[in-house]
Design a protein around this motif. Structure first.
Motif, mmCIF file in Angstrom:
data_model
loop_
_atom_site.group_PDB
_atom_site.id
_atom_site.type_symbol
_atom_site.label_atom_id
_atom_site.label_comp_id
_atom_site.label_asym_id
_atom_site.label_seq_id
_atom_site.Cartn_x
_atom_site.Cartn_y
_atom_site.Cartn_z
ATOM 1 N N ARG A 1 -2.539 -11.545 1.880
ATOM 2 C CA ARG A 1 -4.074 -11.561 2.055
ATOM 3 C C ARG A 1 -4.346 -11.932 3.484
ATOM 4 N N TYR B 1 -20.273 3.891 -3.412
ATOM 5 C CA TYR B 1 -19.347 3.345 -4.327
ATOM 6 C C TYR B 1 -19.847 3.259 -5.841
ATOM 7 N N ALA C 1 -9.737 -10.906 -4.223
ATOM 8 C CA ALA C 1 -8.934 -9.898 -4.785
ATOM 9 C C ALA C 1 -7.742 -10.637 -5.149
ATOM 10 N N PHE D 1 0.651 -1.173 -0.138
ATOM 11 C CA PHE D 1 0.035 0.155 -0.069
ATOM 12 C C PHE D 1 0.778 1.224 -0.117
#
Ligand code: HEM
Length: 157
Positions: free
Chosen positions: A89, A65, A126, A40
């Motif tokens: 994850r 969103y 993801a 990140f």
């Protein structure tokens, strides 16, 4: 017909203030986490708010969103090509659950069961969508998560 006596996960959790508290806490921790910090390193200042809006909508909250941040297809695109690992994850999940305890998210077994199920499902997708060559070309309607179970396994293709 929707049973109005059963609150949505969004309502039960405490609405947008609770979701923002959760993700503000989470992403404030990320830079100090050796596994997640590099993932990140370039996130935008609005990242926590966008993820809170996304999860809020999934949990039955307002369509913020979808209406303002590009909807589910855009969320998927944010993960494409990042080659996320199982270690990353699992750490994302661990840290989020820790933060949920810290912010005082509801601790009843029913809520936590639904919450963990969504987080497991979402983080695993993801990772799948982030792998090189992943096919993300299909329809991607906004997921809706309630109190029940996930209803079936992930079937590729
Ligand atoms: C339920 C699980 C997840 C949800 C709902 C989710 C949601 C999102 C959303 C909404 C964005 C876009 C944020 C923005 O507009 O700024 C995003 C971006 C991103 N997510 Fe996720 N995510 C999930 C899991 C993960 C996991 C497990 C990882 C890695 C361990 C991850 C890594 C990232 C990265 C690297 C970005 C882009 C950050 C940047 O802009 O540099 N996500 N995610």
């Amino acid at each position: 017909m929707v049973d109005k006596s059963v609150p949505s996960l969004f309502e039960w959790m405490g609405g947008m203030p609770a979701l923002e508290r959760l993700f503000d806490t989470f992403y404030a921790r990320v830079p100090n986490d050796p596994i997640l910090a590099p993932v990140f390193a370039k996130m935008s200042p609005a990242h926590a708010k966008h993820v809170a809006a996304f999860v809020g909508e999934v949990f039955g909250g307002p369509r913020v969103y979808s209406e303002q941040f590009g909807g589910h297809p855009k969320m998927i695109l944010h993960h494409v090509g990042r080659a996320l690992t199982e270690e990353q994850r699992a750490q994302w999940m661990r840290l989020l659950l820790q933060c949920a305890d810290e912010i005082g998210a509801p601790s009843d077994p029913e809520f936590r069961s639904a919450f963990v199920a969504y987080i497991e499902w979402g983080t695993r997708l993801a990772v799948i969508n982030s792998q090189p060559g992943a096919d993300v070309s299909g329809e991607a309607p906004m997921p809706k998560w309630g109190w029940g179970e996930a209803k079936g396994p992930y079937i590729p293709g």
